[in-house]
Every structure is written in C-alpha cells, then in structure tokens.
Design a protein around this motif. Structure first.
Motif, PDB file in Angstrom:
ATOM      1  N   GLN A 164      13.101  -7.571  -9.392  1.00  0.00           N
ATOM      2  CA  GLN A 164      11.831  -8.162  -8.973  1.00  0.00           C
ATOM      3  C   GLN A 164      11.361  -7.558  -7.655  1.00  0.00           C
ATOM      4  OE1 GLN A 164      11.402 -12.431  -9.589  1.00  0.00           O
ATOM      5  NE2 GLN A 164      10.845 -12.634  -7.456  1.00  0.00           N
ATOM      6  N   LEU A 165      10.083  -7.203  -7.580  1.00  0.00           N
ATOM      7  CA  LEU A 165       9.526  -6.601  -6.372  1.00  0.00           C
ATOM      8  C   LEU A 165       9.362  -7.623  -5.259  1.00  0.00           C
ATOM      9  CD1 LEU A 165       8.127  -4.348  -4.755  1.00  0.00           C
ATOM     10  CD2 LEU A 165       6.005  -4.981  -5.924  1.00  0.00           C
ATOM     11  N   THR A 166       8.864  -8.795  -5.577  1.00  0.00           N
ATOM     12  CA  THR A 166       8.595  -9.773  -4.530  1.00  0.00           C
ATOM     13  C   THR A 166       8.551 -11.184  -5.113  1.00  0.00           C
ATOM     14  OG1 THR A 166       7.171 -10.225  -2.623  1.00  0.00           O
ATOM     15  CG2 THR A 166       6.078  -9.756  -4.685  1.00  0.00           C
ATOM     16  N   ASN A 167       8.590 -12.165  -4.226  1.00  0.00           N
ATOM     17  CA  ASN A 167       8.429 -13.562  -4.597  1.00  0.00           C
ATOM     18  C   ASN A 167       7.422 -14.162  -3.622  1.00  0.00           C
ATOM     19  OD1 ASN A 167       8.676 -16.422  -4.634  1.00  0.00           O
ATOM     20  ND2 ASN A 167      10.644 -16.229  -5.640  1.00  0.00           N
ATOM     21  N   ALA A 168       6.312 -14.620  -4.140  1.00  0.00           N
ATOM     22  CA  ALA A 168       5.279 -15.243  -3.308  1.00  0.00           C
ATOM     23  C   ALA A 168       4.643 -16.372  -4.101  1.00  0.00           C
ATOM     24  CB  ALA A 168       4.240 -14.208  -2.890  1.00  0.00           C
ATOM     25  N   SER A 185       0.839  -1.187   0.000  1.00  0.00           N
ATOM     26  CA  SER A 185       0.000   0.000   0.000  1.00  0.00           C
ATOM     27  C   SER A 185       0.880   1.245   0.000  1.00  0.00           C
ATOM     28  CB  SER A 185      -0.914   0.004   1.230  1.00  0.00           C
ATOM     29  OG  SER A 185      -1.672   1.192   1.279  1.00  0.00           O
ATOM     30  N   ASN A 186       0.691   2.104  -0.993  1.00  0.00           N
ATOM     31  CA  ASN A 186       1.431   3.369  -1.091  1.00  0.00           C
ATOM     32  C   ASN A 186       2.944   3.159  -1.080  1.00  0.00           C
ATOM     33  OD1 ASN A 186      -0.932   4.925  -1.201  1.00  0.00           O
ATOM     34  ND2 ASN A 186      -1.112   4.848   1.023  1.00  0.00           N
ATOM     35  N   VAL A 187       3.433   2.406  -2.059  1.00  0.00           N
ATOM     36  CA  VAL A 187       4.855   2.082  -2.154  1.00  0.00           C
ATOM     37  C   VAL A 187       5.363   2.419  -3.552  1.00  0.00           C
ATOM     38  CG1 VAL A 187       6.553   0.205  -2.121  1.00  0.00           C
ATOM     39  CG2 VAL A 187       4.707   0.231  -0.441  1.00  0.00           C
ATOM     40  N   THR A 188       6.540   3.030  -3.618  1.00  0.00           N
ATOM     41  CA  THR A 188       7.273   3.197  -4.863  1.00  0.00           C
ATOM     42  C   THR A 188       8.541   2.373  -4.743  1.00  0.00           C
ATOM     43  OG1 THR A 188       6.404   5.403  -5.282  1.00  0.00           O
ATOM     44  CG2 THR A 188       8.463   4.825  -6.376  1.00  0.00           C
ATOM     45  N   TYR A 189       8.715   1.407  -5.646  1.00  0.00           N
ATOM     46  CA  TYR A 189       9.866   0.495  -5.588  1.00  0.00           C
ATOM     47  C   TYR A 189      10.744   0.680  -6.814  1.00  0.00           C
ATOM     48  CZ  TYR A 189      12.648  -3.744  -5.689  1.00  0.00           C
ATOM     49  OH  TYR A 189      13.700  -4.618  -5.744  1.00  0.00           O
ATOM     50  N   VAL A 190      12.056   0.714  -6.578  1.00  0.00           N
ATOM     51  CA  VAL A 190      13.037   0.795  -7.654  1.00  0.00           C
ATOM     52  C   VAL A 190      14.015  -0.358  -7.473  1.00  0.00           C
ATOM     53  CG1 VAL A 190      14.819   2.191  -8.764  1.00  0.00           C
ATOM     54  CG2 VAL A 190      12.822   3.314  -7.723  1.00  0.00           C
ATOM     55  N   GLY A 191      14.089  -1.246  -8.459  1.00  0.00           N
ATOM     56  CA  GLY A 191      14.991  -2.392  -8.371  1.00  0.00           C
ATOM     57  C   GLY A 191      14.527  -3.497  -9.296  1.00  0.00           C
ATOM     58  N   ASN A 234      -4.284   1.096  -2.733  1.00  0.00           N
ATOM     59  CA  ASN A 234      -3.889   2.472  -3.028  1.00  0.00           C
ATOM     60  C   ASN A 234      -2.895   2.495  -4.180  1.00  0.00           C
ATOM     61  OD1 ASN A 234      -5.574   3.534  -0.896  1.00  0.00           O
ATOM     62  ND2 ASN A 234      -4.080   2.687   0.508  1.00  0.00           N
ATOM     63  N   ASN A 235      -1.690   3.024  -3.989  1.00  0.00           N
ATOM     64  CA  ASN A 235      -0.723   3.172  -5.079  1.00  0.00           C
ATOM     65  C   ASN A 235       0.448   2.213  -4.936  1.00  0.00           C
ATOM     66  OD1 ASN A 235      -2.033   5.420  -6.322  1.00  0.00           O
ATOM     67  ND2 ASN A 235      -1.279   6.680  -4.634  1.00  0.00           N
ATOM     68  N   LEU A 236       0.864   1.648  -6.076  1.00  0.00           N
ATOM     69  CA  LEU A 236       2.086   0.857  -6.154  1.00  0.00           C
ATOM     70  C   LEU A 236       2.773   1.219  -7.463  1.00  0.00           C
ATOM     71  CD1 LEU A 236       4.011  -1.352  -5.106  1.00  0.00           C
ATOM     72  CD2 LEU A 236       2.615  -3.001  -6.361  1.00  0.00           C
ATOM     73  N   ASN A 237       3.959   1.830  -7.360  1.00  0.00           N
ATOM     74  CA  ASN A 237       4.762   2.185  -8.524  1.00  0.00           C
ATOM     75  C   ASN A 237       6.016   1.331  -8.509  1.00  0.00           C
ATOM     76  OD1 ASN A 237       3.112   4.520  -9.295  1.00  0.00           O
ATOM     77  ND2 ASN A 237       3.856   5.361  -7.365  1.00  0.00           N
ATOM     78  N   VAL A 238       6.284   0.643  -9.608  1.00  0.00           N
ATOM     79  CA  VAL A 238       7.460  -0.228  -9.690  1.00  0.00           C
ATOM     80  C   VAL A 238       8.291   0.180 -10.896  1.00  0.00           C
ATOM     81  CG1 VAL A 238       8.263  -2.601  -9.954  1.00  0.00           C
ATOM     82  CG2 VAL A 238       6.195  -2.137  -8.626  1.00  0.00           C
ATOM     83  N   PHE A 239       9.562   0.476 -10.641  1.00  0.00           N
ATOM     84  CA  PHE A 239      10.496   0.850 -11.689  1.00  0.00           C
ATOM     85  C   PHE A 239      11.612  -0.182 -11.712  1.00  0.00           C
ATOM     86  CE2 PHE A 239       8.493   4.702 -10.162  1.00  0.00           C
ATOM     87  CZ  PHE A 239       8.036   5.258 -11.336  1.00  0.00           C
ATOM     88  N   PHE A 240      11.716  -0.891 -12.837  1.00  0.00           N
ATOM     89  CA  PHE A 240      12.728  -1.935 -12.950  1.00  0.00           C
ATOM     90  C   PHE A 240      14.098  -1.330 -13.280  1.00  0.00           C
ATOM     91  CE2 PHE A 240      15.289  -4.729 -15.590  1.00  0.00           C
ATOM     92  CZ  PHE A 240      15.406  -5.824 -14.759  1.00  0.00           C
ATOM     93  N   CYS A 241      15.081  -1.753 -12.556  1.00  0.00           N
ATOM     94  CA  CYS A 241      16.477  -1.461 -12.914  1.00  0.00           C
ATOM     95  C   CYS A 241      17.335  -2.551 -12.314  1.00  0.00           C
ATOM     96  CB  CYS A 241      16.911  -0.079 -12.468  1.00  0.00           C
ATOM     97  SG  CYS A 241      17.130   0.094 -10.704  1.00  0.00           S
ATOM     98  N   TRP A 242      18.381  -2.901 -12.984  1.00  0.00           N
ATOM     99  CA  TRP A 242      19.251  -3.981 -12.522  1.00  0.00           C
ATOM    100  C   TRP A 242      20.563  -3.467 -12.217  1.00  0.00           C
ATOM    101  CZ3 TRP A 242      18.349  -8.493 -10.559  1.00  0.00           C
ATOM    102  CH2 TRP A 242      19.360  -9.429 -10.443  1.00  0.00           C
TER     103      TRP A 242
END
Length: 97
Positions: A76-80, A68-74, A89-97
C-alpha cells in the motif's frame, strides 16, 4: 522501525531525484490541534521503496497528502482514511509484497 508519530501541520519529503528505502518505516503525520490544514508533501523520488502495511507515509487525521514525481515500489502506498490525497505530475506505483 515501525510507525513514527509526527505532530506537525506541514512536512515535506523531497527526494531530489534520489532512491530511498523506507523499509518498514511509516511516518504518521497528525495534527494535535484539530485544524484541518495539515499537509504532507512527498516529491521527486526516482524510486521509493517500502514494506509497511500502511505505506511509508500515513495521515492519521484530516488534512492532505500531495504526491508529485514519485515512483513507489511496495505494498500500500499510503493511508489517509480521514484526509485527501492529491497527485501532481507523475505517480508510478508498483505493488510487491
């Protein structure tokens, strides 16, 4: 730091609108009693950085990860693979290696 195994059924990371760099850390939540009510809550990070292959949070067993309300840079975001992932709410994911 690589993977950190946490034997719990409920854990919340509340960033309180701050920035956090998890670098190569991966918090791996798994229940050790076979129950399916394990919850991992990640909320309120204005920016969350990570570079672990599995992401900064991982759910090894059944259960739920809530974002909830997270901006992630990296990467893979998660493993489940055995659990559920919910987005509120908001989830922004920006891929970078």
């Amino acid at each position: 730091m690589s993977n950190s195994l946490i034997g719990a059924t409920n854990l919340t990371f509340d960033g309180q609108n701050h920035i956090s760099d998890f670098d190569n850390a991966c918090y791996d939540l798994q229940n050790d009693n076979g129950r399916s009510d394990t919850n991992f809550n990640i909320k309120n990070f204005s920016a969350l950085y990570g570079r672990n292959f599995y992401g900064p949070m991982k759910l090894q067993t059944t259960g739920t990860i809530n974002y909830s309300n997270v901006t992630y840079v990296g990467p893979q975001l998660t493993n489940a693979s055995a659990g559920n992932v919910n987005v509120y709410n908001n989830l922004n994911v920006f891929f970078c290696w």
